[in-house]
Motif scaffolding. Structure first.
Motif, PDB file in Angstrom:
ATOM      1  N   GLU A 248      28.607  -1.700 -20.186  1.00  0.00           N
ATOM      2  CA  GLU A 248      28.799  -0.223 -20.052  1.00  0.00           C
ATOM      3  C   GLU A 248      30.123   0.241 -19.592  1.00  0.00           C
ATOM      4  N   ALA A 249      31.214   0.515 -20.163  1.00  0.00           N
ATOM      5  CA  ALA A 249      31.949   1.069 -19.633  1.00  0.00           C
ATOM      6  C   ALA A 249      32.206   2.456 -20.245  1.00  0.00           C
ATOM      7  N   CYS A 250      33.159   3.090 -19.270  1.00  0.00           N
ATOM      8  CA  CYS A 250      33.220   4.808 -19.609  1.00  0.00           C
ATOM      9  C   CYS A 250      34.807   5.071 -19.183  1.00  0.00           C
ATOM     10  N   GLU A 251      35.540   6.286 -19.387  1.00  0.00           N
ATOM     11  CA  GLU A 251      36.469   6.440 -19.273  1.00  0.00           C
ATOM     12  C   GLU A 251      36.775   8.423 -19.671  1.00  0.00           C
ATOM     13  N   VAL A 252      36.837   8.714 -18.189  1.00  0.00           N
ATOM     14  CA  VAL A 252      36.479   9.992 -17.865  1.00  0.00           C
ATOM     15  C   VAL A 252      37.737  11.007 -17.615  1.00  0.00           C
ATOM     16  N   GLU A 253      38.109  12.344 -18.190  1.00  0.00           N
ATOM     17  CA  GLU A 253      39.607  13.033 -18.909  1.00  0.00           C
ATOM     18  C   GLU A 253      39.054  13.942 -18.294  1.00  0.00           C
TER      19      GLU A 253
ATOM     20  N   LEU B 243      40.142  17.384 -16.997  1.00  0.00           N
ATOM     21  CA  LEU B 243      41.039  18.285 -18.082  1.00  0.00           C
ATOM     22  C   LEU B 243      41.401  19.843 -17.558  1.00  0.00           C
ATOM     23  N   ASP B 244      42.832  20.273 -17.205  1.00  0.00           N
ATOM     24  CA  ASP B 244      43.439  21.843 -17.046  1.00  0.00           C
ATOM     25  C   ASP B 244      43.618  22.160 -18.783  1.00  0.00           C
ATOM     26  N   GLY B 245      42.284  22.966 -18.917  1.00  0.00           N
ATOM     27  CA  GLY B 245      42.513  23.653 -20.322  1.00  0.00           C
ATOM     28  C   GLY B 245      42.762  22.374 -21.264  1.00  0.00           C
ATOM     29  N   ALA B 246      44.028  22.231 -22.155  1.00  0.00           N
ATOM     30  CA  ALA B 246      43.688  21.265 -23.334  1.00  0.00           C
ATOM     31  C   ALA B 246      44.612  20.171 -22.533  1.00  0.00           C
ATOM     32  N   THR B 247      45.114  19.839 -21.752  1.00  0.00           N
ATOM     33  CA  THR B 247      45.851  19.522 -20.711  1.00  0.00           C
ATOM     34  C   THR B 247      45.174  18.209 -19.898  1.00  0.00           C
ATOM     35  N   VAL B 248      45.684  16.986 -19.849  1.00  0.00           N
ATOM     36  CA  VAL B 248      44.649  15.693 -19.375  1.00  0.00           C
ATOM     37  C   VAL B 248      45.237  15.858 -18.419  1.00  0.00           C
ATOM     38  N   LYS B 249      44.827  15.970 -16.909  1.00  0.00           N
ATOM     39  CA  LYS B 249      45.449  15.951 -15.921  1.00  0.00           C
ATOM     40  C   LYS B 249      45.333  14.656 -15.084  1.00  0.00           C
ATOM     41  N   ARG B 250      43.890  13.712 -15.261  1.00  0.00           N
ATOM     42  CA  ARG B 250      43.620  12.230 -14.877  1.00  0.00           C
ATOM     43  C   ARG B 250      42.608  11.689 -15.720  1.00  0.00           C
ATOM     44  N   VAL B 251      42.960  10.398 -16.162  1.00  0.00           N
ATOM     45  CA  VAL B 251      41.702   9.602 -16.204  1.00  0.00           C
ATOM     46  C   VAL B 251      41.722   8.580 -15.608  1.00  0.00           C
ATOM     47  N   LEU B 252      39.880   8.392 -15.170  1.00  0.00           N
ATOM     48  CA  LEU B 252      38.941   7.913 -14.266  1.00  0.00           C
ATOM     49  C   LEU B 252      38.292   6.693 -15.664  1.00  0.00           C
ATOM     50  N   SER B 253      38.778   5.819 -15.190  1.00  0.00           N
ATOM     51  CA  SER B 253      38.015   4.676 -15.720  1.00  0.00           C
ATOM     52  C   SER B 253      36.977   3.616 -14.864  1.00  0.00           C
TER      53      SER B 253
ATOM     54  N   ILE C 266      34.511  13.046 -21.876  1.00  0.00           N
ATOM     55  CA  ILE C 266      33.788  11.643 -21.277  1.00  0.00           C
ATOM     56  C   ILE C 266      33.358  10.626 -22.492  1.00  0.00           C
ATOM     57  N   TYR C 267      34.010   9.396 -22.423  1.00  0.00           N
ATOM     58  CA  TYR C 267      34.332   8.663 -23.701  1.00  0.00           C
ATOM     59  C   TYR C 267      33.413   7.522 -23.297  1.00  0.00           C
ATOM     60  N   GLN C 268      32.499   7.052 -23.919  1.00  0.00           N
ATOM     61  CA  GLN C 268      31.979   5.463 -23.995  1.00  0.00           C
ATOM     62  C   GLN C 268      32.892   4.932 -24.549  1.00  0.00           C
ATOM     63  N   LEU C 269      33.300   3.462 -23.869  1.00  0.00           N
ATOM     64  CA  LEU C 269      34.191   2.264 -24.358  1.00  0.00           C
ATOM     65  C   LEU C 269      33.328   1.413 -24.788  1.00  0.00           C
ATOM     66  N   SER C 270      34.034   0.610 -26.117  1.00  0.00           N
ATOM     67  CA  SER C 270      33.320  -0.223 -26.773  1.00  0.00           C
ATOM     68  C   SER C 270      34.143  -1.527 -26.777  1.00  0.00           C
ATOM     69  N   ALA C 271      33.786  -2.476 -27.059  1.00  0.00           N
ATOM     70  CA  ALA C 271      34.645  -3.636 -27.638  1.00  0.00           C
ATOM     71  C   ALA C 271      35.857  -4.167 -28.858  1.00  0.00           C
ATOM     72  N   LEU C 272      34.229  -3.251 -29.571  1.00  0.00           N
ATOM     73  CA  LEU C 272      34.639  -3.469 -31.330  1.00  0.00           C
ATOM     74  C   LEU C 272      35.872  -1.730 -31.383  1.00  0.00           C
ATOM     75  N   VAL C 273      35.767  -0.766 -31.004  1.00  0.00           N
ATOM     76  CA  VAL C 273      35.715  -0.176 -31.684  1.00  0.00           C
ATOM     77  C   VAL C 273      36.939   1.380 -30.830  1.00  0.00           C
ATOM     78  N   GLY C 274      36.957   0.790 -29.271  1.00  0.00           N
ATOM     79  CA  GLY C 274      37.541   1.262 -28.312  1.00  0.00           C
ATOM     80  C   GLY C 274      36.324   2.339 -28.088  1.00  0.00           C
ATOM     81  N   ARG C 275      37.061   3.818 -28.127  1.00  0.00           N
ATOM     82  CA  ARG C 275      36.672   4.993 -27.240  1.00  0.00           C
ATOM     83  C   ARG C 275      35.581   5.399 -28.389  1.00  0.00           C
TER      84      ARG C 275
END
Length: 75
Positions: free
Chosen positions: A8-13, A15-25, A56-65
């Protein structure tokens, strides 16, 4: 919870409005937005009364985000 995934892996963006300030993995469902990262992104630590928008995104080995979930945290 992972669905037919080896881990189980995830990425968290951050946000500052529509702008992505940072991505945490992470290879787990936990990420840490450190004090130094908050200060770099916003000029100060997040404090009571502040809000933080996340995607927040769950990451998949099959389909990515997967499809994102968007939430707003209130401090």
């Amino acid at each position: 919870m992972p669905l037919a995934e080896e881990l189980e892996a995830c990425e968290v963006e951050i946000l500052d409005g529509a702008t992505v300030k940072r991505v945490l993995s992470a290879a787990t469902t936990n990420v840490v937005y450190t004090a130094s990262a908050q200060t770099a992104d916003w000029g100060a630590l997040l404090a009571p009364g502040d809000t933080l928008d996340l995607r927040i995104y769950q990451l998949s080995a099959l389909v990515g985000r997967g499809a994102p979930t968007t939430v707003t945290l209130m401090f």
